[in-house]
Write a protein that holds these residues in place. Structure first.
Motif: not given
Length: 114
Positions: A40-44, A74-79, A54-56
């Motif tokens: 999930t995005a939360q786990k990532l 892009a912002d973290d949430a988008t990535v 960072t997610p990037q």
């Protein structure tokens, strides 16, 4: 020690990291083929936070449309949302143990958390 690898069997670096984990005595290993069971995005977000990146920095650009979609800026949430939706965007392999998380490129990086 418990270890989880988010693994892509088609990736040589991922296979080499998996072999290191399998060859390390005392490792209780969980293998997740993330293309079949994406995190999930939360786990990532948790994995990247614990890895100190960072997610990037965890974004796979080679062989994906990440650059075309401007995900590196892009912002973290988008990535994170894009990665959860399209797991080919996740750079691999990610390994989590009690000692931390690493994006294991190169594969020997896994030794830092064993």
């Amino acid at each position: 020690m418990k270890a989880t690898i988010w693994h892509n069997p088609a990736c040589g670096t991922s296979r080499k990291t998996l072999a290191i984990l399998q060859d390390t005595p005392g490792v209780d290993l969980t293998v997740i083929e993330y293309l079949k069971m994406p995190p999930t995005a939360q786990k990532l977000a948790q994995l990247y936070r614990d890895a100190g990146i960072t997610p990037q920095q965890g974004l796979r650009t080679r062989g994906t449309d990440a650059l075309k979609r401007k995900l590196p800026v892009a912002d973290d949430a988008t990535v994170l949302a894009a990665m959860a939706e399209e797991p080919t965007l996740i750079e691999r392999p990610l390994v989590e143990t009690d000692k931390g998380v690493r994006l294991c490129r190169p594969q020997d990086t896994v030794h830092e958390i064993l």
